[in-house]
Design an enzyme around this catalytic site. Structure first.
Site, short mmCIF file in Angstrom:
data_model
loop_
_atom_site.label_atom_id
_atom_site.label_comp_id
_atom_site.label_asym_id
_atom_site.label_seq_id
_atom_site.Cartn_x
_atom_site.Cartn_y
_atom_site.Cartn_z
N HIS A 8 -22.69 -28.15 14.20
CA HIS A 8 -21.73 -28.64 13.23
C HIS A 8 -22.37 -28.85 11.85
CE1 HIS A 8 -18.09 -29.87 11.44
NE2 HIS A 8 -18.82 -30.76 10.82
N TYR B 125 -21.84 -27.57 7.23
CA TYR B 125 -21.92 -28.26 5.93
C TYR B 125 -23.10 -27.75 5.11
CZ TYR B 125 -18.18 -30.92 7.77
OH TYR B 125 -16.97 -31.25 8.29
N HIS C 250 -10.01 -19.97 11.80
CA HIS C 250 -10.48 -21.16 11.07
C HIS C 250 -11.78 -20.85 10.31
CE1 HIS C 250 -12.14 -25.18 10.39
NE2 HIS C 250 -13.17 -24.89 11.17
N PHE C 251 -12.74 -20.24 11.00
CA PHE C 251 -14.03 -20.16 10.30
C PHE C 251 -14.13 -19.00 9.34
CE2 PHE C 251 -15.71 -18.40 14.49
CZ PHE C 251 -16.08 -17.14 14.03
N HIS C 252 -13.18 -18.07 9.37
CA HIS C 252 -13.20 -17.08 8.29
C HIS C 252 -12.63 -17.67 7.00
CE1 HIS C 252 -14.26 -14.19 11.42
NE2 HIS C 252 -14.75 -13.48 10.42
N ARG D 102 -10.81 -15.47 21.89
CA ARG D 102 -11.80 -14.97 20.94
C ARG D 102 -12.86 -14.21 21.74
NH1 ARG D 102 -15.65 -20.13 19.15
NH2 ARG D 102 -16.74 -18.47 18.04
N ARG D 103 -13.76 -13.55 21.04
CA ARG D 103 -14.92 -12.91 21.66
C ARG D 103 -14.56 -11.98 22.81
NH1 ARG D 103 -19.21 -17.99 21.52
NH2 ARG D 103 -20.01 -17.37 19.50
FE1 HAS Z 1 -14.98 -26.04 11.49
C1 HAS Z 1 -15.19 -24.68 14.66
C2 HAS Z 1 -13.56 -28.88 12.78
C3 HAS Z 1 -14.93 -27.48 8.35
C4 HAS Z 1 -17.03 -23.56 10.34
N1 HAS Z 1 -15.90 -24.42 12.33
C5 HAS Z 1 -15.84 -24.02 13.65
C6 HAS Z 1 -16.62 -22.83 13.82
C7 HAS Z 1 -17.17 -22.53 12.60
C8 HAS Z 1 -16.71 -23.54 11.68
C9 HAS Z 1 -18.12 -21.38 12.28
O1 HAS Z 1 -13.32 -30.20 15.52
C10 HAS Z 1 -16.75 -22.03 15.13
C11 HAS Z 1 -18.00 -22.30 15.89
C12 HAS Z 1 -18.01 -21.45 17.13
O2 HAS Z 1 -18.40 -20.29 17.03
O3 HAS Z 1 -17.58 -21.94 18.17
N2 HAS Z 1 -14.30 -27.82 10.71
C13 HAS Z 1 -13.72 -28.83 11.41
C14 HAS Z 1 -13.34 -29.89 10.49
C15 HAS Z 1 -13.72 -29.48 9.23
C16 HAS Z 1 -14.33 -28.20 9.39
C17 HAS Z 1 -12.66 -31.17 10.84
N3 HAS Z 1 -15.78 -25.61 9.70
C18 HAS Z 1 -15.67 -26.34 8.54
C19 HAS Z 1 -16.45 -25.74 7.50
C20 HAS Z 1 -17.05 -24.63 8.07
C21 HAS Z 1 -16.62 -24.56 9.44
C22 HAS Z 1 -16.58 -26.29 6.10
C23 HAS Z 1 -17.98 -23.63 7.46
C24 HAS Z 1 -18.33 -23.56 6.21
N4 HAS Z 1 -14.44 -26.64 13.34
C25 HAS Z 1 -13.95 -27.87 13.67
C26 HAS Z 1 -13.84 -27.98 15.13
C27 HAS Z 1 -14.30 -26.79 15.67
C28 HAS Z 1 -14.68 -25.97 14.52
C29 HAS Z 1 -13.36 -29.13 15.92
C30 HAS Z 1 -14.40 -26.40 17.15
C31 HAS Z 1 -13.24 -25.62 17.58
C32 HAS Z 1 -13.39 -25.15 19.00
O4 HAS Z 1 -12.66 -25.66 19.85
O5 HAS Z 1 -14.24 -24.29 19.27
C33 HAS Z 1 -13.56 -30.30 7.95
O6 HAS Z 1 -14.81 -30.43 7.31
C34 HAS Z 1 -12.57 -29.69 7.00
C35 HAS Z 1 -12.31 -30.60 5.81
C36 HAS Z 1 -11.63 -29.88 4.69
C37 HAS Z 1 -10.57 -30.27 4.01
C38 HAS Z 1 -10.02 -29.42 2.89
C39 HAS Z 1 -10.25 -30.01 1.49
C40 HAS Z 1 -9.82 -29.04 0.45
C41 HAS Z 1 -10.59 -28.65 -0.59
C42 HAS Z 1 -10.05 -27.59 -1.50
C43 HAS Z 1 -10.11 -27.91 -2.98
C44 HAS Z 1 -9.34 -26.89 -3.77
C45 HAS Z 1 -9.85 -26.20 -4.83
C46 HAS Z 1 -9.05 -25.12 -5.50
C47 HAS Z 1 -11.22 -26.41 -5.36
C48 HAS Z 1 -9.89 -31.55 4.31
C49 HAS Z 1 -11.93 -29.23 -0.87
C50 HAS Z 1 -7.67 -25.52 -5.79
C51 HAS Z 1 -6.90 -24.35 -6.24
C52 HAS Z 1 -5.74 -24.40 -6.92
C53 HAS Z 1 -5.05 -23.17 -7.26
C54 HAS Z 1 -5.14 -25.71 -7.32
CU CU Z 2 -17.79 -28.61 13.83
#
Ligand code: HAS
Ligand code: CU
Length: 562
Positions: A232, A236, A383-385, A446-447
């Site tokens: 995890h 980050y 999700h992760f793409h 998946r996979r």
């Molecule tokens: Fe995740 C699985 C939960 C974030 C990557 N995640 C994965 C896997 C990867 C991955 C690679 O709880 C698969 C691993 C595998 O092969 O099995 N993930 C989360 C949660 C967050 C999260 C709660 N993940 C990420 C990030 C990753 C990433 C960041 C890579 C960089 N994820 C999970 C969970 C799994 C999981 C379970 C397991 C699933 C399973 O069952 O296998 C949080 O950190 C997300 C928080 C994000 C937000 C969004 C905030 C929005 C922002 C945008 C600002 C906008 C801008 C532009 C700048 C709350 C900051 C605005 C534009 C305008 C036009 C106005």
């Molecule tokens: Cu995670």
């Protein structure tokens, strides 16, 4: 003064790191399109289904581990030199680079060896089709694990260069606040040191001896747990560099200034504290881990949403400030007064927009009960793409359009391709990830190399599975085109001759609310690292103790009262 002229030695390191990253991106993207066409059944002529898993391993390792780590090393090297205004200790930085590169070559050779039917080496078949999570009991050639270990060790050494630069700067500036970019780099690296211990122990103590035949068994639950202890926080490690770009460079590209330096520091400290004690959210379905500890991981994960929600607020507010500096009025019409034709800006914004969706699917993953619906389905790659594949990758590509001219002194070439490229990525990813999420809800795993299972009918809530597959294939193809466009621009720029004056520079404007508004305690790394370690002991101590209670190498664990 252009960055390359002020810091020629550092620029050379950054260039080398970027070039390795771009090569990995090219091969990884090619593997990606091959597998997208194969598993959707659109074109199955490139590979056999048995080779699908080797290609998938190559795709995951080259993109999620190699492209990311090398690009981040380059970006961090630039950021530390830029904000501390000095060359980096280059011997240390180069040692880190060469060790990482050796590891990459070992891992890549063992993966590709499996594709070309290479002879056995050291008495083991040269192959690695263990996917990027390399779970036991899947076994790869020892070279794969040794390569993985070297990539990690190299990144540790590269990190020492940043700390040494800080200590040198500190002796000359005893009372000054750590500049924001360096603060972000060092906080990320501390998180990285704490979390990579898990995978280092997994690989060095268990997987390498096991693959060499020195030990007969490993405990799959224990090794998976050590992997996710790291797995995890590694996400980050990919996100925080994107945040570094969004906080410190994006406001400038929008014509404005960062809204709040203190808030940015709080966000990075929160990541240091909470990134690691959440790994069990990848193991909700693993037996042998008490539900209470899965619940602790879930609660920590929900708190871990906060720094990203704060980021969404601060970054959008800073961009809005930029638009208003450019004369924008109105509640939403400021969005029109932004440089959408500049690829660096547009890429970062589109990456942020997609990350909002990726973060949302992350929240769903994190819920212990809803996770059972989507775990091991193609929803997870959806999700992760959006996260690593867009929030990180598109930001990395976009900021290269801005950064590569500064570390080479050469103007960006092929501007029209560059301008279009982030939009191609955005459309491709929108099609692919949306369809992947929906297909996951329909139960598609998946996979797997197989588009259909004979005895099983998958049904979507809306639309058909065939239509989802086509969207995944078209989206995957567009992503390949997007990566190719990026690489054409980069190759042409890197090979061009230097000439003319650059219109970009590395000066970062002062935030609206600056470091003097940040409480000094935020820079107290010892305190935050100590609390981070304490949280880890609480979250991992008892379950890990029970896993090793029956012997380090024995599979399983004694029953634990829940
Ligand atoms: Fe995740 C699985 C939960 C974030 C990557 N995640 C994965 C896997 C990867 C991955 C690679 O709880 C698969 C691993 C595998 O092969 O099995 N993930 C989360 C949660 C967050 C999260 C709660 N993940 C990420 C990030 C990753 C990433 C960041 C890579 C960089 N994820 C999970 C969970 C799994 C999981 C379970 C397991 C699933 C399973 O069952 O296998 C949080 O950190 C997300 C928080 C994000 C937000 C969004 C905030 C929005 C922002 C945008 C600002 C906008 C801008 C532009 C700048 C709350 C900051 C605005 C534009 C305008 C036009 C106005
Ligand atoms: Cu995670």
């Amino acid at each position: 003064m252009v960055f390359v002229d002020s810091y020629p030695k550092t620029s050379k390191i950054v260039r080398s790191e970027f070039i390795v990253a771009f090569v990995a991106l090219g091969i990884g993207a090619l593997f990606g399109v091959i597998q997208a066409l194969h598993r959707t059944g659109v074109f199955r002529g490139f590979i056999s289904s048995a080779d699908y898993y080797t290609i998938l391993t190559g795709h995951g390792v080259l993109l999620a581990l190699v492209f990311t780590t090398f690009f981040i090393s380059g970006l961090f090297t630039w950021a530390v030199a830029n904000s501390l205004e000095r060359e980096l200790p280059h011997r240390i930085a180069w040692s880190g680079f060469w060790i990482m590169l050796t590891g990459t070559v070992l891992a890549a050779v063992s993966i590709i060896g499996g594709l070309v039917g290479a002879p056995s080496i050291l008495g083991h078949d040269l192959k690695a089709d263990v996917l990027f999570t390399f779970y036991a009991p899947l076994k790869a050639h020892p070279a794969f694990y040794i390569g993985a270990a070297l990539i990690i060790v190299g990144s540790w050494i590269a990190g020492l260069a940043y700390f040494k630069a800080l200590w040198e700067w500190r002796s000359e500036n005893p009372d000054e606040r750590i500049p924001l970019q360096t603060f972000m780099v060092l906080t990320t690296m501390l998180m990285w040191y704490v979390s990579t211990i898990g995978v280092a122990v997994e690989v060095v103590a268990f997987l390498i001896p096991w693959s060499l035949g020195l030990i007969q068994n490993v405990d799959p639950l224990l090794t998976r747990t050590l992997f996710w202890y790291f797995g995890h926080p590694v996400v980050y490690f990919w996100l925080m560099p994107a945040y570094l770009v969004w906080y410190t460079i994006l406001p400038k590209l929008a014509g404005g200034r960062l809204f709040s330096d203190p808030l940015a520091r709080v966000v990075f400290v929160a990541f240091l504290l909470l990134s690691t004690p959440v790994g069990f959210h990848h193991q909700y379905t693993d037996p042998g881990i008490p539900s209470g500890y899965k619940f602790i991981a879930m609660t920590n994960t929900m708190f871990l949403l906060l720094p990203s929600l704060l980021t969404a607020f601060t970054v959008v507010a800073s961009v809005e400030h930029g638009a208003r500096q450019r004369g924008a009025k109105g509640y939403l019409s400021w969005l029109r007064n932004l440089p959408w034709g500049k690829p660096a800006f547009a890429g970062c914004m589109l990456a942020g927009l997609m990350f909002a969706a990726g973060g949302f699917s992350g929240m769903i993953n994190a819920g212990m009960n809803i996770n059972y619906l989507i775990h091991n389905t193609i929803w997870v790659p959806g999700h992760f793409h959006l996260t690593v594949g867009t929030a990180f990758a598109l930001t990395a590509m976009a900021i290269s359009y801005w950064l590569v001219p500064q570390i080479t002194g050469k103007k960006l070439r092929q501007r029209s391709i560059a301008t279009l490229q982030p939009y191609v990525w955005f459309v491709g990813m929108a099609l692919m990830s949306n369809a992947m999420h929906r297909a996951g809800l329909a139960g598609i795993p998946r996979r797997t190399a197989e588009p259909t299972y004979d005895e099983f009918a998958f049904e979507g809530v809306a639309g058909t599975v065939g239509e989802m597959r086509i969207q995944i294939a078209i989206g995957g193809f567009l992503l390949f085109v997007g990566a190719a466009m990026f690489l054409i621009v980069m190759t042409d720029t890197l090979l061009a001759r230097r000439g003319g004056t650059l219109s970009v520079n590395s000066n970062i404007p002062e935030p609206l609310s600056g470091a003097d508004h940040s409480p000094r305690i935020l820079d107290n790394y010892k305190l935050w690292t100590a609390i981070a370690l304490l949280l880890i002991v609480i979250a991992y101590g008892p379950p890990l103790a029970s896993m090793v209670a029956d012997g380090l190498f024995a599979p399983g664990s004694p029953p634990i009262p829940v």
